[in-house]
Design a protein around this motif. Structure first.
Motif, mmCIF file in Angstrom:
data_model
loop_
_atom_site.group_PDB
_atom_site.id
_atom_site.type_symbol
_atom_site.label_atom_id
_atom_site.label_comp_id
_atom_site.label_asym_id
_atom_site.label_seq_id
_atom_site.Cartn_x
_atom_site.Cartn_y
_atom_site.Cartn_z
ATOM 1 N N THR A 231 0.651 -1.344 0.021
ATOM 2 C CA THR A 231 0.032 -0.067 0.129
ATOM 3 C C THR A 231 0.808 1.307 -0.099
ATOM 4 N N SER A 232 1.904 1.144 0.804
ATOM 5 C CA SER A 232 2.746 2.368 0.648
ATOM 6 C C SER A 232 3.472 2.795 -0.501
ATOM 7 N N MET B 277 4.763 5.640 -5.370
ATOM 8 C CA MET B 277 4.985 5.673 -6.668
ATOM 9 C C MET B 277 3.989 6.894 -7.565
ATOM 10 N N VAL B 278 2.721 7.036 -7.052
ATOM 11 C CA VAL B 278 2.082 7.957 -7.279
ATOM 12 C C VAL B 278 2.502 9.459 -7.043
ATOM 13 N N LEU B 279 3.041 9.521 -5.804
ATOM 14 C CA LEU B 279 3.442 10.860 -5.517
ATOM 15 C C LEU B 279 4.830 11.349 -6.230
ATOM 16 N N LEU B 280 5.587 10.162 -6.393
ATOM 17 C CA LEU B 280 6.730 10.361 -7.279
ATOM 18 C C LEU B 280 6.513 11.023 -8.730
ATOM 19 N N CYS B 281 5.488 10.631 -9.072
ATOM 20 C CA CYS B 281 4.856 11.112 -10.434
ATOM 21 C C CYS B 281 4.721 12.682 -10.636
ATOM 22 N N PHE B 282 4.029 12.957 -9.399
ATOM 23 C CA PHE B 282 3.826 14.286 -9.038
ATOM 24 C C PHE B 282 4.865 15.241 -8.818
ATOM 25 N N ALA C 214 3.949 16.862 -2.776
ATOM 26 C CA ALA C 214 4.270 15.422 -3.054
ATOM 27 C C ALA C 214 5.578 15.184 -2.270
ATOM 28 N N LEU C 215 6.619 16.076 -2.236
ATOM 29 C CA LEU C 215 7.978 15.906 -1.562
ATOM 30 C C LEU C 215 7.512 15.530 -0.076
ATOM 31 N N THR C 216 6.637 16.456 0.482
ATOM 32 C CA THR C 216 6.377 16.296 2.029
ATOM 33 C C THR C 216 5.672 15.158 2.107
ATOM 34 N N LEU C 217 4.922 14.558 1.143
ATOM 35 C CA LEU C 217 4.019 13.326 1.400
ATOM 36 C C LEU C 217 5.088 12.089 1.322
ATOM 37 N N ILE C 218 5.962 12.102 0.635
ATOM 38 C CA ILE C 218 6.987 11.005 0.022
ATOM 39 C C ILE C 218 7.734 10.820 1.368
#
Length: 394
Positions: free
Chosen positions: A331-332, A337-342, A354-358
């Motif tokens: 799940t993580s 992977m989606v956040l990396l695209c952003f 996105a960086l903060t969430l990663i």
């Protein structure tokens, strides 16, 4: 898909001491960085005016800074914005805010005949005069259809007010209630005019991509509200975990969430990133995601507690983690992977979010294993075991 064979138990708790020590070090360093040197706060929190400009030619941050300082702005901050379509895109921030003094407001109201005194020079009489909070516009209501040229002349005659040039200024916004808007020259307009004068011809565009401002008082209120929102969310999550499971689980869960929030902010400060309302939104999202992962593991621990009463609490934690680790990784990693695209293809606030969430997602997975559960195990061993032994001896 299983990353770890079914039925095999891994001794995660064997590494709890160095893991907790590393987490404690991260939290201490992050806490120190909040004060020395302190975070780089955005306009959302400190107030000021910021203008984002996509220049049409080669320009350096030092050139921009010199031009802005020459216009009388104090300590301008020039930040390059990553943009594949335009490599000369910059965010320019100053501490000044467009404001209109009370004396200037009173003079404008007098010129627009807001008072009831009879005056021969009043072609129109205003019933209401409102300045926008940023001082870039004044809205006026009249008792009859106004003469726009007269309105412009009256506002422009007041010292300290600059009416923005243009054939369509002022504009009649509502014929029903005779409302007229007069656009004033804001700090953003002054900055753009200075850039056009101070930089080579053709480099500065006619319009900025965006202009935003916020007052220092409002910025302080937003900063305090952001801190309160994080603390309140932690409190209610602790209450939820205590009611949903057992009081022994609550301290570990809340400390893990605080670890994720503080650690994420500390890493962003180390990276020289700016903290804004977008960062606060991302931190609150991290807290929600992390508690979900922790609750799943807690639920599995509680199931094993009911089925295996003779096992040690540390053994139950290892079994529960071994059974849920594949789910946690899948799940993580999907979310990351989606956040990396952003982060790779996004720009501006989306990239920061996105960086903060990663960072927070990675810390959340780690803290669910090596912060929440070790603290829960210590709390059970140090306090609840003593209570059970005391009850059995009596």
């Amino acid at each position: 898909m299983q990353f770890f064979p079914i039925g095999r138990t891994y001794d995660f708790m064997k590494y709890r001491v160095p893991a907790v020590a590393a987490s404690a070090l991260l939290c201490v360093v992050s806490a120190v960085l909040l004060f020395v040197p302190g975070p780089k706060l955005s306009t959302d929190f400190v107030g000021g005016t910021e203008v984002e400009v996509a220049f049409e030619g080669q320009v350096t941050p030092s050139q921009i800074q010199q031009v802005i300082e020459a216009k009388g702005f104090s300590r301008p901050d020039v930040i390059h914005v990553d943009d594949e379509k335009n490599p000369h895109r910059y965010l320019i921030r100053v501490q000044e805010v467009s404001t209109v003094a009370d004396s200037v407001r009173a003079a404008v109201e007098s010129k627009l005949c807001l008072d009831d005194k009879p005056r021969p020079d009043c072609q129109n009489r205003a019933t209401e005069v409102k300045f926008s909070p940023g001082g870039e516009k004044v809205s006026v209501r009249f008792d009859a259809p106004p003469d726009l040229e007269w309105v412009r002349a009256q506002v422009a005659s007041v010292s300290g007010v600059q009416v923005r040039p243009g054939a369509n200024n002022p504009t009649l916004q509502s014929a029903r209630d005779n409302r007229v808007d007069v656009a004033l020259t804001s700090l953003g307009d002054q900055m753009m005019a200075g850039l056009r004068q101070g930089l080579p011809q053709g480099v500065t565009p006619d319009q900025a991509l965006r202009t935003e401002w916020i007052g220092p008082k409002a910025g302080a209120q937003l900063r305090d509200a952001a801190i309160k929102s994080v603390l309140i969310s932690l409190f209610f999550i602790m209450a939820y975990v205590a009611l949903r499971f057992d009081i022994r689980f609550a301290p570990g869960g809340v400390i893990a969430l605080a670890h994720d929030a503080l650690g994420t902010v500390g890493i962003l400060i180390m990276m020289g990133r700016e903290l804004s309302l977008i960062t606060v939104a991302a931190v609150l999202t991290i807290i929600g995601f992390s508690v979900n992962d922790t609750v799943v593991i807690y639920d599995r621990v509680r199931e094993h507690m009911a089925r295996s009463r003779g096992e040690s609490f540390s053994r139950l934690i290892n079994v529960s983690l071994s059974e849920t680790l594949s789910r946690t990784i899948l799940t993580s990693s999907t979310v990351i992977m989606v956040l990396l695209c952003f982060f790779i293809w996004g720009t501006g606030s989306l990239k920061d979010f996105a960086l903060t969430l990663i960072i927070g997602m990675l810390l959340g997975v780690y803290s669910s294993i090596y912060v929440a559960l070790p603290i829960t195990e210590v709390f059970d061993r140090r306090f609840l075991n003593k209570s059970r032994k005391a009850a059995a001896s009596t």
